[in-house]
Motif scaffolding. Structure first.
Motif, short mmCIF file in Angstrom:
data_model
loop_
_atom_site.label_atom_id
_atom_site.label_comp_id
_atom_site.label_asym_id
_atom_site.label_seq_id
_atom_site.Cartn_x
_atom_site.Cartn_y
_atom_site.Cartn_z
N MET A 125 20.65 78.31 34.24
CA MET A 125 20.17 79.57 35.11
C MET A 125 18.91 80.21 34.46
N THR A 126 17.85 80.53 35.08
CA THR A 126 16.72 81.08 34.43
C THR A 126 16.62 82.68 34.39
N ASP A 127 16.07 83.15 33.78
CA ASP A 127 15.63 84.68 33.62
C ASP A 127 14.37 85.02 34.08
N GLU A 128 13.93 84.20 34.96
CA GLU A 128 12.45 84.37 35.28
C GLU A 128 12.35 84.96 36.72
N PHE A 129 11.47 85.59 37.01
CA PHE A 129 10.87 86.14 38.42
C PHE A 129 9.31 85.98 38.59
N LYS A 130 9.05 86.39 39.79
CA LYS A 130 7.51 86.23 40.05
C LYS A 130 6.78 87.56 40.04
N ILE A 131 5.57 87.56 39.80
CA ILE A 131 4.77 88.74 40.24
C ILE A 131 3.50 88.32 40.69
N GLU A 132 3.20 89.30 41.60
CA GLU A 132 1.80 89.20 42.31
C GLU A 132 0.99 90.45 42.18
N ILE A 133 -0.21 90.44 41.45
CA ILE A 133 -0.96 91.79 41.39
C ILE A 133 -2.14 91.52 42.53
N VAL A 134 -2.33 92.47 43.45
CA VAL A 134 -3.35 92.39 44.34
C VAL A 134 -4.35 93.54 44.31
N ASN A 135 -5.47 93.14 44.27
CA ASN A 135 -6.54 94.06 44.48
C ASN A 135 -7.24 94.31 45.74
N PRO A 136 -8.20 94.93 46.25
CA PRO A 136 -8.54 94.87 47.40
C PRO A 136 -9.60 93.57 47.62
N ASP A 137 -9.88 92.81 46.62
CA ASP A 137 -10.80 91.77 46.54
C ASP A 137 -10.24 90.67 46.69
N GLN A 138 -9.02 90.41 45.91
CA GLN A 138 -8.44 89.01 45.81
C GLN A 138 -6.85 89.35 45.31
N LEU A 139 -6.32 88.24 45.15
CA LEU A 139 -4.94 88.11 44.40
C LEU A 139 -5.61 88.03 42.95
N PHE A 140 -5.39 89.23 42.28
CA PHE A 140 -5.87 89.55 40.74
C PHE A 140 -5.12 88.70 39.79
N TYR A 141 -3.66 88.57 40.02
CA TYR A 141 -2.73 87.76 39.04
C TYR A 141 -1.53 87.31 39.76
N SER A 142 -1.02 86.28 39.35
CA SER A 142 0.13 85.67 39.84
C SER A 142 0.83 84.78 38.77
N ASN A 143 2.12 84.94 38.75
CA ASN A 143 2.88 84.03 37.89
C ASN A 143 4.42 83.95 38.19
N GLU A 144 4.75 82.97 38.00
CA GLU A 144 6.21 82.78 38.44
C GLU A 144 7.15 82.78 37.26
N ASN A 145 6.68 82.67 36.12
CA ASN A 145 7.37 82.52 34.95
C ASN A 145 7.57 83.99 34.21
N MET A 146 7.73 85.02 35.06
CA MET A 146 7.89 86.31 34.30
C MET A 146 9.24 86.44 33.71
N LEU A 147 9.35 87.08 32.25
CA LEU A 147 10.60 87.63 31.86
C LEU A 147 10.67 88.94 31.74
N GLU A 148 9.73 89.74 31.82
CA GLU A 148 9.73 91.11 31.76
C GLU A 148 8.26 91.86 32.07
N ALA A 149 8.64 92.93 32.69
CA ALA A 149 7.49 93.62 33.03
C ALA A 149 7.81 95.23 32.87
N VAL A 150 6.65 95.89 32.19
CA VAL A 150 6.76 97.29 32.09
C VAL A 150 5.77 98.03 32.73
N ILE A 151 6.06 98.75 33.66
CA ILE A 151 5.27 99.43 34.76
C ILE A 151 5.00 100.98 34.43
N PRO A 152 3.90 101.42 34.45
CA PRO A 152 3.64 102.99 34.48
C PRO A 152 3.88 103.52 35.83
N ALA A 153 4.92 103.90 36.19
CA ALA A 153 5.27 104.66 37.51
C ALA A 153 5.53 106.19 37.46
#
Length: 131
Positions: A1-29
């Motif tokens: 079993m994997t501990d990975e998830f997917k991330i997509e970062i989109v800005n108005p111009d394009q898909l800025f970043y994408s990865n299916e092998n994320m372990l952790e994300a820290v977000i400034p909310a």
């Protein structure tokens, strides 16, 4: 079993970043920094100026400066929609210095609303920490 998830970062111009092998994300909310791991509860939040920190399964780390946006995490997909994001690794210090000076000047405006003052203060603090 994997501990990975997917991330997509989109800005108005394009898909800025994408990865299916994320372990952790820290977000400034708005609520504070939110740590996201696989199977985190579903969440929607607004971003405040800050640093997005990503840890990938190959021990690689990515850091991005973001000024605003919305995040959603659902079904192990982290979506970040933002109008202004830059990769800290590929950005010159001059850009951050320029943005810092502009933000500090804006803080001097007596017409700022409380929300604008809060966000601009956050931006100043983050830009100072980058420098």
């Amino acid at each position: 079993m994997t501990d990975e998830f997917k991330i997509e970062i989109v800005n108005p111009d394009q898909l800025f970043y994408s990865n299916e092998n994320m372990l952790e994300a820290v977000i400034p909310a708005f609520e504070g920094e939110i740590g996201i791991l696989k199977d985190h509860i579903s969440i929607i939040s607004f971003l405040k100026p800050g640093i997005i920190k990503l840890k990938l399964n190959n021990s690689d780390e990515k850091t991005f400066y973001v000024e605003d946006g919305i995040i959603e995490f659902k079904d192990n997909l982290l979506s970040i929609l933002t109008s202004n994001i830059v990769n800290l690794k590929n950005t010159s210090k001059d850009l951050f210095d320029k943005n810092l000076k502009e933000a500090e000047k804006l803080l001097e405006d007596p017409e700022l609303t409380d929300q604008q003052r809060f966000l601009t203060s956050q931006k100043v603090d983050v830009l100072k920490s980058i420098n």
